[in-house]
Design a protein around this motif. Structure first.
Motif, PDB file in Angstrom:
ATOM      1  N   VAL A  86     -13.497   0.673   3.040  1.00  0.00           N
ATOM      2  CA  VAL A  86     -13.245   0.046   1.746  1.00  0.00           C
ATOM      3  C   VAL A  86     -13.177  -1.468   1.900  1.00  0.00           C
ATOM      4  O   VAL A  86     -12.544  -1.979   2.822  1.00  0.00           O
ATOM      5  N   GLN A  87     -13.846  -2.176   1.009  1.00  0.00           N
ATOM      6  CA  GLN A  87     -13.699  -3.615   0.905  1.00  0.00           C
ATOM      7  C   GLN A  87     -12.705  -3.894  -0.226  1.00  0.00           C
ATOM      8  O   GLN A  87     -13.030  -3.727  -1.395  1.00  0.00           O
ATOM      9  N   HIS A  88     -11.501  -4.278   0.137  1.00  0.00           N
ATOM     10  CA  HIS A  88     -10.455  -4.522  -0.854  1.00  0.00           C
ATOM     11  C   HIS A  88     -10.358  -6.028  -1.096  1.00  0.00           C
ATOM     12  O   HIS A  88      -9.929  -6.785  -0.232  1.00  0.00           O
ATOM     13  N   HIS A  89     -10.746  -6.445  -2.285  1.00  0.00           N
ATOM     14  CA  HIS A  89     -10.849  -7.866  -2.606  1.00  0.00           C
ATOM     15  C   HIS A  89      -9.529  -8.598  -2.384  1.00  0.00           C
ATOM     16  O   HIS A  89      -9.487  -9.673  -1.770  1.00  0.00           O
ATOM     17  N   ASP A  90      -8.431  -8.054  -2.886  1.00  0.00           N
ATOM     18  CA  ASP A  90      -7.134  -8.728  -2.749  1.00  0.00           C
ATOM     19  C   ASP A  90      -6.717  -8.846  -1.285  1.00  0.00           C
ATOM     20  O   ASP A  90      -6.160  -9.877  -0.868  1.00  0.00           O
ATOM     21  N   VAL A 146      -1.542  -1.813   9.874  1.00  0.00           N
ATOM     22  CA  VAL A 146      -1.762  -0.482   9.305  1.00  0.00           C
ATOM     23  C   VAL A 146      -2.641  -0.567   8.059  1.00  0.00           C
ATOM     24  O   VAL A 146      -3.546   0.250   7.863  1.00  0.00           O
ATOM     25  N   ALA A 147      -2.374  -1.558   7.208  1.00  0.00           N
ATOM     26  CA  ALA A 147      -3.196  -1.723   6.006  1.00  0.00           C
ATOM     27  C   ALA A 147      -4.650  -1.985   6.371  1.00  0.00           C
ATOM     28  O   ALA A 147      -5.570  -1.402   5.778  1.00  0.00           O
ATOM     29  N   ASP A 148      -4.870  -2.838   7.350  1.00  0.00           N
ATOM     30  CA  ASP A 148      -6.228  -3.160   7.797  1.00  0.00           C
ATOM     31  C   ASP A 148      -6.920  -1.912   8.342  1.00  0.00           C
ATOM     32  O   ASP A 148      -8.082  -1.643   8.025  1.00  0.00           O
ATOM     33  N   SER A 149      -6.202  -1.138   9.149  1.00  0.00           N
ATOM     34  CA  SER A 149      -6.778   0.096   9.718  1.00  0.00           C
ATOM     35  C   SER A 149      -7.116   1.103   8.631  1.00  0.00           C
ATOM     36  O   SER A 149      -8.147   1.778   8.689  1.00  0.00           O
ATOM     37  N   TRP A 150      -6.243   1.213   7.638  1.00  0.00           N
ATOM     38  CA  TRP A 150      -6.454   2.167   6.545  1.00  0.00           C
ATOM     39  C   TRP A 150      -7.744   1.842   5.793  1.00  0.00           C
ATOM     40  O   TRP A 150      -8.567   2.720   5.543  1.00  0.00           O
ATOM     41  N   LEU A 151      -7.921   0.585   5.455  1.00  0.00           N
ATOM     42  CA  LEU A 151      -9.112   0.172   4.716  1.00  0.00           C
ATOM     43  C   LEU A 151     -10.380   0.376   5.539  1.00  0.00           C
ATOM     44  O   LEU A 151     -11.419   0.790   5.010  1.00  0.00           O
ATOM     45  N   TYR A 175       0.842  -1.194   0.000  1.00  0.00           N
ATOM     46  CA  TYR A 175       0.000   0.000   0.000  1.00  0.00           C
ATOM     47  C   TYR A 175       0.878   1.245   0.000  1.00  0.00           C
ATOM     48  O   TYR A 175       1.823   1.341   0.790  1.00  0.00           O
ATOM     49  N   HIS A 176       0.550   2.196  -0.882  1.00  0.00           N
ATOM     50  CA  HIS A 176       1.352   3.409  -1.039  1.00  0.00           C
ATOM     51  C   HIS A 176       0.449   4.637  -1.059  1.00  0.00           C
ATOM     52  O   HIS A 176      -0.616   4.625  -1.680  1.00  0.00           O
ATOM     53  N   THR A 177       0.875   5.699  -0.394  1.00  0.00           N
ATOM     54  CA  THR A 177       0.143   6.956  -0.469  1.00  0.00           C
ATOM     55  C   THR A 177       0.468   7.653  -1.779  1.00  0.00           C
ATOM     56  O   THR A 177       1.545   7.479  -2.349  1.00  0.00           O
ATOM     57  N   LEU A 178      -0.469   8.460  -2.270  1.00  0.00           N
ATOM     58  CA  LEU A 178      -0.275   9.210  -3.507  1.00  0.00           C
ATOM     59  C   LEU A 178      -0.240  10.715  -3.262  1.00  0.00           C
ATOM     60  O   LEU A 178      -0.058  11.474  -4.200  1.00  0.00           O
ATOM     61  N   SER A 179      -0.418  11.126  -2.029  1.00  0.00           N
ATOM     62  CA  SER A 179      -0.536  12.542  -1.702  1.00  0.00           C
ATOM     63  C   SER A 179       0.768  13.103  -1.146  1.00  0.00           C
ATOM     64  O   SER A 179       1.503  12.417  -0.440  1.00  0.00           O
ATOM     65  N   SER A 180       1.018  14.373  -1.459  1.00  0.00           N
ATOM     66  CA  SER A 180       2.189  15.054  -0.912  1.00  0.00           C
ATOM     67  C   SER A 180       2.078  15.281   0.586  1.00  0.00           C
ATOM     68  O   SER A 180       3.062  15.589   1.247  1.00  0.00           O
TER      69      SER A 180
END
Length: 316
Positions: free
Chosen positions: A302-306, A292-297, A228-233
């Motif tokens: 968000v339901q992230h299939h992968d 962290v990934a779980d908390s972010w979703l 998981y990667h952020t895209l924001s500055s």
């Protein structure tokens, strides 16, 4: 391949380093910084560094074609290089209302040449293409999901989102997928990191293809990763503790903006190839990044299939 024993990274650290894109950066003149969203960029600076999404995808160009090599140190002092190919797993892009209006005009002009994009889909109905539950993938833009646009100011307005749902064998590498999607949503190439809210992110699935030298059968080398990667500055000045050594951080700063994973999930992790650090740091890092990934979703609802598949979560 010879490793410097004094500065050797663990295999997990090496993987995280090798798959971290480093994007060429640019600077916004001070005269233009006043136009930035102050909720997302509260600081006052002479220069604000940013990157364009188009330059980010270029980082994945060679990786998508040939894979990215990850040096692996095996028991007994043997070494090999495992190659991974990146696939776009999920992405959400939130931007400001002013940017959205510009993108609306840009995208509406692209609709006139929409047929050139049709080969990316099967023959299901338009509603099925966008729903993501009956078709192979989920793609939603601002024009199809009006109800999602009016989120709070801090989150921003949803310009685009995509969730891959096909099996790994039915996917195309990340650069090919982005090239197709950008024909309909040109903002995927033109948007800048400073235009994006802190809620903007992407997930990349990394699947192993081969290793050099060949001939060895090692369980851990079949492991798949989801980063998981952020895209924001907004997050560019945040140091991700222990993600890389100090020398590596300095090198990244010189080369451009580094986007190391803030979250991680794994699939088919067997043996101790990726948990080779004797101090237990690798295991701690895996647990932390997964949390962290779980908390972010969950925060973004968000339901992230992968992610569900990688972690063994079965949704009804």
């Amino acid at each position: 391949m010879i490793f410097d024993k004094g500065s050797m990274q663990s295999n997990l650290e090496c993987f995280l380093d090798c798959i971290t894109p480093v994007v060429p950066s640019q600077f916004i003149p001070k005269s233009e910084t006043r136009n930035l969203n102050r909720l997302w960029h509260p600081w006052e600076r002479e220069k604000v560094e940013y990157f364009r999404l188009g330059d980010l995808w270029n980082c994945f160009d060679e990786w998508s074609a040939y894979g990215t090599g990850v040096p692996i140190n095996l028991d007994g002092g043997e070494t090999l290089v495992q190659y991974y190919v990146p696939y776009l797993s999920a992405i959400q892009i939130f931007t400001s209302n002013s940017s959205l209006n510009c993108l609306r005009e840009e995208t509406e002009s692209v609709y006139e040449t929409r047929d050139s994009f049709s080969d990316w889909y099967s023959d299901e109905s338009e509603s099925e293409k966008l729903s993501g539950w009956d078709g192979c993938s989920s793609e939603e833009g601002v024009f199809e999901q009006e109800s999602l646009r009016h989120l709070n100011d801090r989150l921003g307005y949803l310009y685009f989102q995509y969730f891959e749902r096909t099996t790994p064998y039915g996917r195309v590498p990340l650069m090919d997928k982005i090239s197709g999607l950008s024909r309909r949503y040109p903002g995927l190439m033109s948007l800048r990191s400073v235009d994006l809210s802190p809620a903007s992110w992407m997930a990349v699935a990394w699947y192993p293809i081969y290793h050099i030298p060949m001939g060895r059968t090692i369980k851990g080398l079949s492991t798949c990763f989801l980063t998981y990667h952020t895209l924001s500055s907004s997050f560019q000045d945040m140091e991700l503790e222990n993600e890389m050594g100090s020398a590596e951080k300095e090198r990244k700063k010189v080369e451009g903006i580094s986007l190391p994973p803030f979250g991680l999930a794994t699939y088919k992790m067997q043996g101790n190839v990726w948990i080779s650090d004797k101090s237990g740091r690798d295991q701690e890092r895996l647990v932390s990044l997964l949390s962290v990934a779980d908390s972010w979703l969950k925060q973004l609802r968000v339901q992230h299939h992968d992610f569900n598949y990688f972690t063994g979560i079965r949704r009804g």
